[in-house]
Write a protein that holds these residues in place. Structure first.
Motif, PDB file in Angstrom:
ATOM      1  N   SER A   1     -12.038 -21.840 -15.824  1.00  0.00           N
ATOM      2  CA  SER A   1     -13.322 -22.157 -15.555  1.00  0.00           C
ATOM      3  C   SER A   1     -13.865 -23.054 -16.673  1.00  0.00           C
ATOM      4  O   SER A   1     -13.948 -22.369 -17.688  1.00  0.00           O
ATOM      5  CB  SER A   1     -14.309 -20.991 -15.351  1.00  0.00           C
TER       6      SER A   1
ATOM      7  N   HIS B   1     -16.239 -26.719 -18.267  1.00  0.00           N
ATOM      8  CA  HIS B   1     -17.057 -28.076 -17.894  1.00  0.00           C
ATOM      9  C   HIS B   1     -16.413 -29.202 -18.366  1.00  0.00           C
ATOM     10  O   HIS B   1     -15.268 -28.985 -19.018  1.00  0.00           O
ATOM     11  CB  HIS B   1     -18.415 -28.141 -18.890  1.00  0.00           C
TER      12      HIS B   1
ATOM     13  N   HIS C   1     -18.850 -28.726 -13.506  1.00  0.00           N
ATOM     14  CA  HIS C   1     -18.118 -27.437 -13.683  1.00  0.00           C
ATOM     15  C   HIS C   1     -16.960 -27.252 -12.850  1.00  0.00           C
ATOM     16  O   HIS C   1     -17.031 -27.740 -11.774  1.00  0.00           O
ATOM     17  CB  HIS C   1     -18.931 -26.099 -13.373  1.00  0.00           C
TER      18      HIS C   1
END
Length: 80
Positions: free
Chosen positions: A15, A17, A3
């Motif tokens: 934000s 992955h 992350h």
């Protein structure tokens, strides 16, 4: 998967992955980022419940519209 959290090249928070490749004691290549990052920016990388800060060293176009970035761990941080 990891992350990643930080500010993109337009100074907007993000934000998401990402995938991590070529891991060393001091840095790694991150791929699959949807936001463009600026060289010199500090981002946070989280693996499980561990987080460390990294400096963006280079940015390149990845597959499709996604970006690849090279990051170097900020001094004093532990590998997550």
């Amino acid at each position: 998967m990891i992350h990643v959290v930080g500010m993109d090249a337009n100074s907007r928070p993000f934000s998401q992955h990402a995938q991590v490749h070529n891991i060393s004691d001091h840095g790694a290549k991150l791929s699959g980022l949807e936001k463009r990052l600026a060289v010199g920016e500090i981002i946070a990388v989280q693996v499980g419940d561990k987080t460390a800060r990294f400096k963006v060293m280079w940015v390149a176009s990845g597959q499709g519209q996604k970006m690849d970035v090279g990051v170097k761990m900020v001094e004093g941080q532990r590998i997550p």
